[in-house]
Write a protein that holds these residues in place. Sequence first.
Motif, PDB file in Angstrom:
ATOM      1  N   ALA A  75       0.830  -1.208   0.000  1.00 25.11           N
ATOM      2  CA  ALA A  75       0.000   0.000   0.000  1.00 25.11           C
ATOM      3  C   ALA A  75       0.863   1.256   0.000  1.00 25.11           C
ATOM      4  CB  ALA A  75      -0.928   0.002   1.216  1.00 25.11           C
ATOM      5  N   VAL A  79       0.702   3.858  -3.070  1.00 22.90           N
ATOM      6  CA  VAL A  79       0.221   5.209  -2.793  1.00 22.90           C
ATOM      7  C   VAL A  79       1.264   6.255  -3.184  1.00 22.90           C
ATOM      8  CG1 VAL A  79      -0.367   6.811  -0.943  1.00 22.90           C
ATOM      9  CG2 VAL A  79      -1.426   4.563  -1.012  1.00 22.90           C
ATOM     10  N   VAL A 188      -5.130   6.395  -5.360  1.00 26.24           N
ATOM     11  CA  VAL A 188      -4.762   5.741  -4.099  1.00 26.24           C
ATOM     12  C   VAL A 188      -5.716   4.577  -3.813  1.00 26.24           C
ATOM     13  CG1 VAL A 188      -4.633   6.043  -1.600  1.00 26.24           C
ATOM     14  CG2 VAL A 188      -3.644   7.770  -3.114  1.00 26.24           C
ATOM     15  N   VAL A 192      -4.681   0.649  -3.291  1.00 22.25           N
ATOM     16  CA  VAL A 192      -4.985  -0.123  -2.084  1.00 22.25           C
ATOM     17  C   VAL A 192      -5.850  -1.339  -2.418  1.00 22.25           C
ATOM     18  CG1 VAL A 192      -6.126  -0.044   0.167  1.00 22.25           C
ATOM     19  CG2 VAL A 192      -4.761   1.892  -0.599  1.00 22.25           C
TER      20      VAL A 192
END
Length: 313
Positions: A75, A79, A188, A192
Motif C-alpha cells: 500500500a 500510494v 490511491v 490499495v
Amino acid sequence: MLSPLDFLKDLLNPDLGFLPKALVIAVMSSIVCGVIGCYVVLRGMAFIGDAVAHAVFPGLAVAFVIQGNLVLGGAVAGVLTAILVAVFSQNRRIKEDSIIGVFFVAAFALGIVVISRAPGYAGSLQQFLFGSITGIPDEDIYTVAITGMILMLVVFLFHKEFVAVTLDRETARSTGVPVFALDLVLYVMVAVAIVISIQTIGNILVLALLITPAAAARLLTDRLGVMMLLAPVIGGSSALLGLYLSWSLDLPVGGVIVLVATAVFLIAWFFAPRHGLLMAYLRRRAVPIEGESDDERDPLTDASARDLIGTRS
C-alpha cells in the motif's frame, strides 16, 4: 472433482486452516475491487490499474525482505507512486499514460532488484506474481477487512464527485469540484484495492479482478447504482467458485478465479438483455418502429457533471 459438500467439509477442517482464510480474503478483495473497478471502467483507466499492480511490487518486496506486513508495504509503495503520477500528470506537455509508463515500470523494476537480494528469491517472486492460498497470516484478514471498509466509506462519501469527474472533467472543474484531489484519491484507492487482492490472485492477474466484474456489470445495466451492486456480486461469486474449482481440480487459484470472471463477462457480452450481441442481432432483424432511432444513447455517459454536483447534499 470434489462435491460442494466435500468442499464445505474442507473449509471446516482445522487441518486446512489456510483454505477459509484464502476464501475470506479472495471474496472480500473481489467485492472491493468490483466497486472501485466501476470507476476504473467508466473512466477507461484499465492501463492505470495495470500500472498500479506493478507499482505495489517494490513495497511487497521490501516488506518480505524485512519480514513486515505485505499489505502495508504494498500500500505504501502504491500510494507513493500514485501521488507521483498525479503530480507529474499536471504537466500537460507529457500525457498521463506516458507518466504512468515511466513511474510504474520503474517501480516494478525496483521491486525485482529488492527481492533478488532476499533468500529464496525464485519462490518468493513466483508467489508475488501468481499468488498463493497458503501461508496467509491471520492479521492479513483483519487488515483486508478494515482497509476494505475504509475504501467503501470513501466511495460512499465522494461517489457523486467521482462520477462527475468521470463523466465531464471540465464541467466538474468549472463547478468548483477539486478534480486533482479526486484524481489523487481515486489513484490511491485503486492502489490499495489491488494490494489487498494480490495475496491470493497474484500481481500479474490482479488487474482482471478490478476490470472484468465491472465490465460485465457495465453490459448488464444502464444504471450506475445497479452496476456498482452487480460488479462486487460478480467478483465475489467468481472468487468463491474459482477457489472451489481450483481446490477441486488442483489448479492455480488466481488463474481459475480470473477465468470464471471472464466466463461471466463473455456470457454478458453475448446474452445481456439490452447490450448483448444476441439482442443487437435481433434488433437489427426486427422491423424498426416508427419514431425510434437505432442510435442508442448511454444513460450513464449522457448524465452531466453539473447535474450530479447540483444534487449533492
